[in-house]
Design a protein around this motif. Structure first.
Motif, PDB file in Angstrom:
ATOM      1  N   SER A   1      -2.792  17.094  -6.260  1.00  0.00           N
ATOM      2  CA  SER A   1      -2.753  16.158  -7.386  1.00  0.00           C
ATOM      3  C   SER A   1      -1.728  15.050  -7.122  1.00  0.00           C
ATOM      4  CB  SER A   1      -2.486  16.879  -8.714  1.00  0.00           C
ATOM      5  OG  SER A   1      -1.157  17.298  -8.814  1.00  0.00           O
ATOM      6  N   GLU A   2      -0.617  15.376  -6.444  1.00  0.00           N
ATOM      7  CA  GLU A   2       0.355  14.323  -6.101  1.00  0.00           C
ATOM      8  C   GLU A   2      -0.291  13.292  -5.173  1.00  0.00           C
ATOM      9  OE1 GLU A   2       4.025  14.064  -7.171  1.00  0.00           O
ATOM     10  OE2 GLU A   2       2.657  14.971  -8.593  1.00  0.00           O
TER      11      GLU A   2
ATOM     12  N   LEU B   1      -3.402  12.527  -4.995  1.00  0.00           N
ATOM     13  CA  LEU B   1      -4.330  11.758  -5.835  1.00  0.00           C
ATOM     14  C   LEU B   1      -3.547  10.674  -6.579  1.00  0.00           C
ATOM     15  CD1 LEU B   1      -7.376  12.161  -6.377  1.00  0.00           C
ATOM     16  CD2 LEU B   1      -6.770  13.522  -8.371  1.00  0.00           C
ATOM     17  N   GLY B   2      -2.392  11.037  -7.115  1.00  0.00           N
ATOM     18  CA  GLY B   2      -1.558  10.080  -7.839  1.00  0.00           C
ATOM     19  C   GLY B   2      -1.081   8.956  -6.935  1.00  0.00           C
TER      20      GLY B   2
ATOM     21  N   ALA C   1      -2.533   7.972  -4.152  1.00  0.00           N
ATOM     22  CA  ALA C   1      -3.715   7.170  -3.782  1.00  0.00           C
ATOM     23  C   ALA C   1      -4.028   6.177  -4.895  1.00  0.00           C
ATOM     24  CB  ALA C   1      -4.914   8.078  -3.523  1.00  0.00           C
ATOM     25  N   ALA C   2      -4.021   6.665  -6.146  1.00  0.00           N
ATOM     26  CA  ALA C   2      -4.298   5.797  -7.299  1.00  0.00           C
ATOM     27  C   ALA C   2      -3.270   4.670  -7.364  1.00  0.00           C
ATOM     28  CB  ALA C   2      -4.264   6.620  -8.590  1.00  0.00           C
ATOM     29  N   GLY C   3      -2.025   5.036  -7.205  1.00  0.00           N
ATOM     30  CA  GLY C   3      -0.939   4.055  -7.273  1.00  0.00           C
ATOM     31  C   GLY C   3      -1.033   3.006  -6.185  1.00  0.00           C
TER      32      GLY C   3
ATOM     33  N   VAL D   1      -3.770   2.047  -4.596  1.00  0.00           N
ATOM     34  CA  VAL D   1      -4.939   1.168  -4.825  1.00  0.00           C
ATOM     35  C   VAL D   1      -4.675   0.163  -5.947  1.00  0.00           C
ATOM     36  CG1 VAL D   1      -7.383   1.081  -5.466  1.00  0.00           C
ATOM     37  CG2 VAL D   1      -6.583   2.849  -3.901  1.00  0.00           C
ATOM     38  N   THR D   2      -4.168   0.624  -7.105  1.00  0.00           N
ATOM     39  CA  THR D   2      -3.972  -0.314  -8.223  1.00  0.00           C
ATOM     40  C   THR D   2      -2.802  -1.274  -7.967  1.00  0.00           C
ATOM     41  OG1 THR D   2      -2.749   1.398  -9.455  1.00  0.00           O
ATOM     42  CG2 THR D   2      -5.058   1.060 -10.051  1.00  0.00           C
TER      43      THR D   2
ATOM     44  N   ALA E   1      -4.112  -3.814  -5.417  1.00  0.00           N
ATOM     45  CA  ALA E   1      -5.099  -4.657  -6.104  1.00  0.00           C
ATOM     46  C   ALA E   1      -4.469  -5.965  -6.586  1.00  0.00           C
ATOM     47  CB  ALA E   1      -5.701  -3.904  -7.293  1.00  0.00           C
TER      48      ALA E   1
ATOM     49  N   ASP F   1       7.628  11.803 -12.718  1.00  0.00           N
ATOM     50  CA  ASP F   1       6.364  11.745 -11.979  1.00  0.00           C
ATOM     51  C   ASP F   1       6.485  10.669 -10.880  1.00  0.00           C
ATOM     52  OD1 ASP F   1       2.955  12.040 -12.904  1.00  0.00           O
ATOM     53  OD2 ASP F   1       3.696  10.780 -11.272  1.00  0.00           O
TER      54      ASP F   1
ATOM     55  N   PRO G   1       4.594   9.576  -8.234  1.00  0.00           N
ATOM     56  CA  PRO G   1       3.559   8.552  -8.021  1.00  0.00           C
ATOM     57  C   PRO G   1       3.601   7.461  -9.086  1.00  0.00           C
ATOM     58  CG  PRO G   1       2.604  10.732  -7.724  1.00  0.00           C
ATOM     59  CD  PRO G   1       3.991  10.939  -8.264  1.00  0.00           C
ATOM     60  N   MET G   2       3.802   7.839 -10.352  1.00  0.00           N
ATOM     61  CA  MET G   2       3.833   6.845 -11.427  1.00  0.00           C
ATOM     62  C   MET G   2       5.048   5.929 -11.306  1.00  0.00           C
ATOM     63  SD  MET G   2       2.525   8.619 -14.889  1.00  0.00           S
ATOM     64  CE  MET G   2       2.259   6.986 -15.543  1.00  0.00           C
TER      65      MET G   2
ATOM     66  N   ALA H   1       4.420   3.588  -8.088  1.00  0.00           N
ATOM     67  CA  ALA H   1       3.344   2.611  -8.293  1.00  0.00           C
ATOM     68  C   ALA H   1       3.734   1.564  -9.340  1.00  0.00           C
ATOM     69  CB  ALA H   1       2.065   3.323  -8.728  1.00  0.00           C
TER      70      ALA H   1
END
Lengths: 86, 86
Positions: A6-7, A9-10, A12-14, A16-17, A20, A61, A63-64, A67
């Motif tokens: 899950s980390e 995933l976090g 990866a999300a961070g 990408v956005t 962006a 958190d 990743p948060m 990001a």
């Protein structure tokens, strides 16, 4: 899903956005045009990402926190461009 | 910070960054112009928010799930506009 999955995933999300925002910032930097970009979007995103960053800090958190820190820097630059090149 | 305070912070962050997309979507809807908006930004944001949504689901984080679901819907509309009105 385990902690490390899950980390990842976090992060990866961070990534990408956050990335962006780069082409958007570069587009404004090269064209010096921001007419189609909403000022209210730029202001609200800066405010909102500050709160997401506080939420990430409150929940510890990583990743948060990572990001949203980088996103905030890029969004602040976009906001400055928007105010400079209306 | 206790659980409810941090949850409130998460919901506040989610509400602000989600509502931020509304003036942008409305601006494109009324002007039919998206020239200053980066296509790469629109595509990456859609991809990234899908991953943030998965992260929220993996962590069972209600503010993240709620905010990213609505944001994704708005970002998808913005992407469609961008593809339609170049």
């Amino acid at each position: 899903m385990n902690y490390y999955s899950s980390e990842m995933l976090g992060f990866a999300a961070g990534i990408v956005t956050t990335l962006a925002l780069l082409p958007q910032a570069l587009k404004i930097f090269t064209t010096r045009k921001t007419r189609d970009i909403s000022l209210l979007w730029a202001v609200s995103m800066n405010v909102g990402i500050v709160i997401w960053l506080c939420y990430g800090l409150a929940k510890d958190d990583l990743p948060m926190i990572a990001a949203n820190s980088v996103s905030l820097a890029l969004l602040f630059v976009i906001l400055l461009f928007k105010l400079r090149y209306r």
